[in-house]
Design a protein around this motif. Sequence first.
Motif, PDB file in Angstrom:
ATOM      1  N   LEU A   1      28.635 -63.792  37.355  1.00 29.60           N
ATOM      2  CA  LEU A   1      29.782 -64.335  38.074  1.00 29.60           C
ATOM      3  C   LEU A   1      29.305 -65.123  39.278  1.00 29.60           C
ATOM      4  O   LEU A   1      28.373 -64.716  39.966  1.00 29.60           O
ATOM      5  CB  LEU A   1      30.692 -63.202  38.548  1.00 29.60           C
TER       6      LEU A   1
ATOM      7  N   ASN B   1      36.552 -60.843  26.416  1.00 36.00           N
ATOM      8  CA  ASN B   1      37.271 -62.027  26.896  1.00 36.00           C
ATOM      9  C   ASN B   1      36.394 -63.076  27.546  1.00 36.00           C
ATOM     10  O   ASN B   1      36.887 -64.150  27.860  1.00 36.00           O
ATOM     11  CB  ASN B   1      38.318 -61.605  27.938  1.00 36.00           C
ATOM     12  N   ASN B   2      35.194 -62.723  27.818  1.00 36.48           N
ATOM     13  CA  ASN B   2      34.315 -63.615  28.558  1.00 36.48           C
ATOM     14  C   ASN B   2      34.876 -63.970  29.929  1.00 36.48           C
ATOM     15  O   ASN B   2      34.627 -65.046  30.458  1.00 36.48           O
ATOM     16  CB  ASN B   2      34.076 -64.902  27.770  1.00 36.48           C
ATOM     17  N   SER B   3      35.658 -63.109  30.443  1.00 34.57           N
ATOM     18  CA  SER B   3      36.222 -63.357  31.765  1.00 34.57           C
ATOM     19  C   SER B   3      36.722 -62.035  32.307  1.00 34.57           C
ATOM     20  O   SER B   3      37.110 -61.143  31.555  1.00 34.57           O
ATOM     21  CB  SER B   3      37.387 -64.351  31.648  1.00 34.57           C
TER      22      SER B   3
ATOM     23  N   ASP C   1      39.022 -62.309  34.804  1.00 39.16           N
ATOM     24  CA  ASP C   1      40.181 -62.773  35.565  1.00 39.16           C
ATOM     25  C   ASP C   1      41.386 -61.926  35.188  1.00 39.16           C
ATOM     26  O   ASP C   1      41.816 -61.919  34.031  1.00 39.16           O
ATOM     27  CB  ASP C   1      40.423 -64.245  35.225  1.00 39.16           C
TER      28      ASP C   1
ATOM     29  N   ASN D   1      39.724 -61.884  40.562  1.00 39.80           N
ATOM     30  CA  ASN D   1      38.523 -61.330  39.955  1.00 39.80           C
ATOM     31  C   ASN D   1      38.606 -59.805  39.999  1.00 39.80           C
ATOM     32  O   ASN D   1      38.740 -59.204  41.059  1.00 39.80           O
ATOM     33  CB  ASN D   1      37.307 -61.816  40.733  1.00 39.80           C
TER      34      ASN D   1
ATOM     35  N   THR E   1      32.822 -69.798  38.501  1.00 42.98           N
ATOM     36  CA  THR E   1      33.675 -69.086  37.550  1.00 42.98           C
ATOM     37  C   THR E   1      34.784 -68.295  38.243  1.00 42.98           C
ATOM     38  O   THR E   1      35.656 -67.768  37.593  1.00 42.98           O
ATOM     39  CB  THR E   1      32.845 -68.104  36.707  1.00 42.98           C
ATOM     40  N   GLU E   2      34.676 -68.241  39.569  1.00 42.07           N
ATOM     41  CA  GLU E   2      35.623 -67.381  40.261  1.00 42.07           C
ATOM     42  C   GLU E   2      37.039 -67.949  40.192  1.00 42.07           C
ATOM     43  O   GLU E   2      37.313 -69.042  40.666  1.00 42.07           O
ATOM     44  CB  GLU E   2      35.183 -67.244  41.732  1.00 42.07           C
ATOM     45  N   PRO E   3      37.949 -67.184  39.593  1.00 39.78           N
ATOM     46  CA  PRO E   3      39.333 -67.659  39.535  1.00 39.78           C
ATOM     47  C   PRO E   3      40.006 -67.508  40.890  1.00 39.78           C
ATOM     48  O   PRO E   3      39.704 -66.593  41.645  1.00 39.78           O
ATOM     49  CB  PRO E   3      39.978 -66.736  38.503  1.00 39.78           C
TER      50      PRO E   3
ATOM     51  N   TYR F   1      34.908 -57.966  29.773  1.00 38.63           N
ATOM     52  CA  TYR F   1      34.135 -59.208  29.806  1.00 38.63           C
ATOM     53  C   TYR F   1      33.570 -59.514  28.429  1.00 38.63           C
ATOM     54  O   TYR F   1      33.534 -60.648  27.995  1.00 38.63           O
ATOM     55  CB  TYR F   1      33.012 -59.096  30.836  1.00 38.63           C
TER      56      TYR F   1
END
Lengths: 167, 641, 488, 455, 109
Positions: A79, E96-98, E100, E36, A83-85, E93
């Motif tokens: 991260l 979803n590869n995220s 968020d 995050n 990539t930080e939303p 992760y």
Amino acid sequence: MTVTQSLFYFLAFVAIFSSLLVVLAKNPIHSVLYLILTFFTLTGEYILLNAQFVGIVNIIVYAGAIMVLFLFVIMLLNLNVQTEPQKTNLIKFIGIITGGIGLVVLTGSLKASDPSNLVVIQNVDMGLVKNLGKVLFKDFLLPFEIVSILFLSAMVGAVLLARKETK
Amino acid sequence: MTEQLAWLIPVLPLIGFLINGLGYKKNPKGLVGLVGCASVLGSFILSILVFFDIKANGAKTIDLYEWISVGTLKIPFSFLIDQLTSIMLLIITGVGFLIHVYSTGYMHDDEGYGKYFAYLNLFVFFMLLLVLGSNYVIMFIGWEGVGLCSYLLIGFWFKKTEYANAAKKAFVMNRIGDLGFLIGIFMLFSTFGSISYADIFPQAQAIGTPVLTAITLLLFVGAMGKSAQLPLYTWLPDAMAGPTPVSALIHAATMVTAGIYMIARSNVLYVLSPISMAVVAGIGLATAIFAAVIALTQNDIKKVLAYSTVSQLGYMFLGLGVGAFTGAFFHVMTHAFFKALLFLGAGSVIHAMGGEQDMRQMGGLKKHLPITWFTMLMGTLAIAGIPPFSGFFSKDEILAHAFEVSPTIWVIGVLGALLTAFYMFRMFFLTFNGKFRGTEAQHHHLHESPVSMTFPLIVLAILSVVGGFVGVPEAIAHLFGGHGESHLLNEFLSPVFSQSTTILNAAHHGHLSHETEYALMGASVLGVLISIFYAYTVYVRKETVPAAETARRVGLEKASYNKFYIDEIYNAVFTRPLDNLSQLFYRILDKSIIDGIVNGFGQLTQWSADKFRRIQNGYIGSYMFMMVVGIILILVFNFLF
Amino acid sequence: MINYITVLLVLFPLLGSVIVAFTRGEQVKKIALGFSLIELAMAVFAWTKFDYTNPDSQFIYNQPWIESLGIHFKVGMDGISFLLVLLTTVLVPLIILSSFRKEFRKPHALYALVLFMQTGLIGVFTSLDAFLFYVAWEAALIPIYFISAIWGGEDRIRVTFKFFVYTMFGSLFMLIGIIYLFIQTPGHSFDINQFYQVALDKGTQSWLFWCFFLAFAIKMPVFPFHTWQPDTYTTAPTVGTMLLSGIMLKMGIYGVIRWLLPVLPLGLMQWGQTALILSIIGVVYASIIAFTQKDIKRLIAYSSIAHVGLISAGIFALNVQGMQGAMIQMISHGINVVGLFFVIEIIFDRTKARESYLLGGIAAKAPILAATFLIILLGAVALPLTNGFVGEFLLLNSIYEYGVWYAIVAGLTIIFGAVYMLRMYGTVMFGKEGMASSTFADVIGTEKLVLFVICAMVIFFGFKPQYLLHISEASVNNLLEIIKLKMQ
Amino acid sequence: MTSIIIIAITAIVVLYLGLYKVKGALLPVSVLGLLGAEASLVCGWDKNISYFNEMLVFNNYAIAFSILLIATTILIFLMSGNYFEKISSNVAEYYTILLFALTGGITMVSFQNMTMLFIGIEILSVSMYIMAGIKKNDTSSNEAALKYFLMGSFATGILLFGIALIYGATGSFNLTEIAGKASEQPFLFYTGVIFMLIAMTFKVGAAPFHFWTPDVYQGAPTLVTSYMSTVVKTAGFAAFLRLFGSAFSSVPPIWTVTIAAMVVITLLIGNITAAFQQNVKRMLAYSSISHAGYMLIAILLLGQASPNAILIYSVAYSIASVASFGVIVAVKEHKGSDDLSAFNGLGRTNPVLAFVMTVALCSLGGIPLTAGFFGKFYIFGVAIAANYTWLIAIAVLMAAVGIYYYFKVIIAMYLRDSESGESIQLNGSYQFVLIFCVLVTILLGIAPSLITNIL
Amino acid sequence: MENITNAITLVPLNHYILLSSIIFFIGIIGVITRRNAIVVFMSIELMLNAVNLLLTAFSAYRGDAAGQVFVFFIMAVAAAEVAVGLAIIVMIYRNNNSIDIDLLNKLKN
């Protein structure tokens, strides 16, 4: 203003500042680092409060173990700022306002109570290992034991979840 | 003896009804007719016995059983047989019997023969109950029961929609009156604590006039419905849809006079309320004239008779209203004779004409139907009020009393009598005189009716002629050298009316002198004769035939021919608005508003569910945010307030 | 033995229900009928032992149920209850019999539900414990819901569901009322006698009144809580409609008599007039709506609202005529309305039509049907010497005692009733043949039997109403005295 | 206390059994262990034993709820059959975690010290975070786990803040001592109480802290959901009541208005939103929110009757929930969906399942002669006794709404037609559980005295 | 050391309460403003630490060790939570590869 007082306000300022940065920093790694800084300042406060052992444990457990875990994971997941939303500014603004109101209300309500300062520390050694150990293993033996169940459960669970499913 | 057998008087026709009703399919026609007639004949014989018993021993009360008993409200099923009742019994069973006999001929070819007799018997049962009851509720039973039979018999040929509608109309109109009657009964009960005649009448004088006025007016509403008075008369002309003997029995001789019976029965209450008396008289008089005017232009032979009945009933009410209870009752009796006769005669004509009722298609029937012609003539003369036929005496008595109250009423009454004479003779002449105007087929079919039909005609004709002699006015009796007790009916009925006579006499000034009476009689008879002569001129000399349906009519004639558009007005004022209201209630109020509110709760739930659902938007951030807001609200609430 | 008769009456149909539920095949109907007939026999037997002069409940069976709450399984019958038990036991066999010629899918379930419902109904009528009453009240609702929803007609799911939720909604308020009263009872008990002893202030009684009245008013239904009723009656299978209209709505009326009036007299003082006015509005309102109903089943449904409105108005008039009138009118209405719905079912069965404009001229083809229909209909329009008259007369009289104008408005029902009923009879039975009724067979077999029995009752109780009035007389007088006493 | 030990040991044994791949023994051993725990609890009845400086006090209240928790767990275990095996091969771990969670639950119902409350809640919560996410490849399950975890931890923070404040005000974690010193620092104390209140309402899923409930219930594997909605919720309420009943009962209840408002919101949101749902599982999730609302009434009106009311409600609700979720599991497995339409025609194809579901839903809806009726009965009784008429009016309205949506399912089962006519085969223990639940529900509906007099 | 402990009374307890409240609410702000998952979680840790500070302060002022012992438990629990929480995050992760949190809104309505 005594040394203690200045120390307290300095640490408090740093603590608030760094914890704000935890929340505000765009890069999660920075957040972690600021969080660690916060922990250190809090340790200082603990020591000011004559709770030396708590302060030390705070550094060892929190800053040392837990935060490293955080760092690991962040690294692992790769991260970073890109990539930080981000939430929209509006939400951030509303969030901060809300938090601020909450703080005002809470402090207002606690202020009204005005807990006295008159309590004098009776036992200077209270915050030391020996003393705490006595309390922990005498009065708080059961929770101490029961926490192990929590750990076991968390351990099993963490393994269960983090492991790649073979099936 | 009366006690032991009187209960059989209504029960015999009831048995007849049960036999014919339950076995209406299987019973052979002969048996049906026999049972039907015999049961009524049996009642008639018993009625005669009862009559003599009453004459000798006075009134009797017969308790059968406790029908309803609730708290202080006790309604025994019991009969009161007094003079009034016994006369009614004789009329009902006597005329009823004759009409049953007549019907065996008239209805012989009808597929519903058994049913017909069952209904007719049931009618007699209820009618007898009506007059026998010892209290208002039993009277009400009979009252509604005859309404039912009227419904059944008017709608006897129910395949024709308009007949069925006429039946329904009769029932509903009657029910409007019945509501008044019912409320009147309630009022009687709350005033007197009882609904029995025997308890009520003696107490009546102790009750205040306003209450009595209310009671009597309410009862009169009932009478208006049953006896077809303004404004509830429109069902009676339509009731002619039923078989003609039915019209004779129910819609002329008996049922429609129930209103008169009721008021005569309650005479004590009425005389105590001058307002009610005036209302009764006023409505009666208005109806008499109004219906007579309509009758002038009707072409259906039964319609003419129907309006004439309405008109004559108006006379009876006029009689009641001016205090001539006996006179009114006398007219009930004579009317039963001659109107039944006229209807049966008309039935005979219709029978001969193969169902044709339009007088414009008739004419010159005298030679084909001699017996009918002659008996009809008797009847027509009687109704027209030509002495010494029965109608003369009864009508005269009413008019004489009316003159006592007000000469104006007398003038109007006589005017009505003139109209009556005119339309009756118009009908008579159009039917029997001149040339036959019907089709060839009808002409071939013409024949005198069988004995079963002519026999009742003859009997009734005799009664129409001599029936008046039971009530010869004192003035005339005096003329022939008679004494005080010449008015047999008056004398016989006097116990019934004694209380009210006393009251009336106390209020009234003296009687008419004989000279005045002669003058009045003379004037009215002269007028009637002129009227008949005019009718003769128009319909026999000039052989005028009423214009066809489509002809243009103007003014009063148009209004009269169209019955003053009363049906149309009722339709526009009551039926249609109520139907529209019904739809309004149903579609708007019930479906949309009330049910809408109920469904609205459901929809509100759905709507708010949809809104609540949106809060649950799946975003952790927003959940957290709302939780924090919740926390803050709670804190604010708890610590700032 | 005789002392167990009430509890037997309550539980016997339940046994029948269970047995029928596990039976398959043709004999299901007969078994169900058998059970209902035995039940009837028991009721008649109880009748022979019934003491008319005793105003209190008889044949009491009292067994602790949930002792901690003072809940007892206490059943018994006084005159008021007994009349309704009689009505139920008479009508259920008739209703079962009336369905004999019809084929249902899953007949065992249907008849089991019918018998189960009978338990609920008799339970409602005999409970002397508020809790038991509530339980029976709900127990009667569920089977009828399923009967209506499973075997019903068009749009059944929506319509019956609305009915279910609506009535449930009402009864929940009653539950609140019951619990409240329970808490107020001196001995913390649900026993009816304890409920009668509760003395509350006027304000409390006022809202409690609505708690109870809402439940009862929805059940009856009283204007403006009636909108579920026409739809449900129309949609439900005729068996269900008969149960609903013949017996179930009496639950509401019975509830008012037994649980509302004597328990909350002050609330009654406050709101009785409102309830009476609502009832009377319902009479006129439903009658007027019935004028132009094309669907004859719906027409009868609306007429039922009018009839019930009159009954309820009579009760709220609070005099002996009204009470007794209500009692006998409940019986009469039960008999008549079942008969009417049965006739409609017969017509529908043969023509597949219920719209009056599709029908017509049936009288010529089916004279027995026409005659019996007419007799029942005359009962419904309260012709003297039919059962309907006695009740209507007494009810109108009682309303008259309450207020002249109320009686005049309510009395419109005898005119309006005649209008819509005869209009309907005229278009359906008289006149020309309708599109749907060109071929029509007269009634036969069980149909005839049912119709004859109903007609016989219509006429018999018209001639001898005292047979019924007698039963409830002492209890009604007693009840009124209690109310009057508590009102002061 | 013994029961906690027995369960913990059982859990470890099961873990080892899993290690040695003795899959057949997992269920029997667990159930046996749980039965042993039940037995040990029964033995402690009426003894009122307190352990370790009043850390835990097993009074009858605690024992009753513990028995309920264990019994519910047994039922759920018996239903699990091969449910977990379909998810992953690590079946033993699941049992272990659930057993651990149960110890947390028992701790929660028997705590006498805030520490134990905190630790109990955490054991239960952490275990449930894990269990919510055991369908690792299922994004719904993942999402449920994360949502539960983040919000749960957040609530933990709130809880701790509350505990800290109360500690500040009274200087103790022991409930009795807290009760004794509550008035020393009223503002600190009340702020603490409010924070704890918020945290506890979060745990029991009452509005406005209910947001996690529907999502987590829906996303989690159904059997886990049934565990959450029964054991977790019951434990939560028991702890809630214990906390407020013993620690905070000595001060004037300033929280009344707050809880009352929460009750109203909870009832409204729970019931009304449920009425909209097309997914039965999610509908039950919302309905569980609404039940939280009803139970909150007992806490709002703390008094003699409250423990009983909560216990009865919990028993009825737990059993009915187990049964209904059991049916959902079966339907989902067979038809691949737990939407309302999947239930169409169940009454014809699977009369037993449909009957079980009907009884369960009737109980949840509070229809008489089911246990759920008495649950509502007692709750309403509490409120009526306290003259909370307006609250009752809302509760009743919402109960009607509740009946509306429960019957939507019943209607689907009996009145609508299904596409497929196959029937669902169930194994023995599964059937046993369902039938047992139905029987108990009806039994308690007829004879509630069996449990009404316990407390 | 002695100095410090004696000087403790010079800082009013209220200031400690205020400080921990501020940190607590900063944590809350973090929770509601970040997407995050890990940062959110860290914000929660911040809240826990605020509580720790509060407890310690109370403990010190009351002269009661229990508060500090409680802090240990909080730390222990936090550690367990972190283990599980991070495992969940890693799992997510992986799928979803995220991490968020606002991308995870499949479950709603």
